[in-house]
Design an enzyme around this catalytic site. Structure first.
Site, PDB file in Angstrom:
ATOM      1  CG  HIS A 120      19.868 -22.932  -3.043  1.00 47.71           C
ATOM      2  ND1 HIS A 120      20.104 -22.988  -4.404  1.00 47.71           N
ATOM      3  CD2 HIS A 120      19.673 -24.213  -2.642  1.00 47.71           C
ATOM      4  CE1 HIS A 120      20.040 -24.251  -4.806  1.00 47.71           C
ATOM      5  NE2 HIS A 120      19.788 -25.015  -3.755  1.00 47.71           N
ATOM      6  CG  HIS A 122      20.955 -26.699   1.159  1.00 46.29           C
ATOM      7  ND1 HIS A 122      19.778 -27.329   0.846  1.00 46.29           N
ATOM      8  CD2 HIS A 122      21.560 -26.426  -0.018  1.00 46.29           C
ATOM      9  CE1 HIS A 122      19.685 -27.444  -0.476  1.00 46.29           C
ATOM     10  NE2 HIS A 122      20.762 -26.887  -1.024  1.00 46.29           N
TER      11      HIS A 122
END
Length: 159
Positions: A120, A122
């Site tokens: 992921h 950010h």
């Protein structure tokens, strides 16, 4: 685009020595629509949603829909999808939040602080006076040492 949903309490697996499988991965569950999230964008390849932890407003996460644990496992195609979405979502965050800047971050493995073992990215909007502090010690490294490390990396590149 999928409709926004209210985020549920985080169910991150904190056993750092035990990476998640897609069955117990909260991000896989969000991508499949099985766990609630406030969706920013979703298509067949990626999903972007508000981070349940908001140290600064509008903090967003972007994931590939496929369960990929780290950048080491990410295909070039998946990386391109994530970064192309990041550009557009960053522009939308700036328009929505009037932020003064934006920071990207991404961690791989427990030693780097990765808590959810699904790749992921950010997106951290930054505002003057936001009090978010990321401390990195500064240390000037001699050029010979930088050259040696660059050479070691170059020798292992595969493109």
């Amino acid at each position: 685009m999928a409709a926004a949903q209210t985020a549920a309490p985080s169910c991150r697996k904190k056993l750092y020595n035990c990476p998640m499988t897609s069955q117990d991965c909260i991000f896989c569950q969000i991508a499949a629509g099985m766990s609630p999230a406030s969706i920013v964008y979703a298509d067949e390849r990626i999903a972007a949603f508000m981070d349940i932890n908001q140290p600064v407003p509008y903090k967003t996460l972007i994931i590939p829909r496929a369960h990929v644990e780290t950048i080491y496992d990410l295909s070039g195609e998946q990386a391109a999808w994530v970064m192309q979405a990041a550009v557009q979502i960053a522009q939308a965050i700036r328009a929505a939040s009037n932020c003064d800047g934006l920071m990207l971050s991404q961690s791989n493995g427990a030693a780097a602080g990765q808590e959810v073992f699904h790749f992921h990215l950010h997106l951290w909007p930054r505002f003057w006076g936001d009090r978010l502090r990321i401390s990195v010690p500064r240390s000037l490294t001699p050029r010979a040492e930088l050259d040696r490390m660059a050479s070691e990396i170059r020798a292992r590149l595969d493109f």
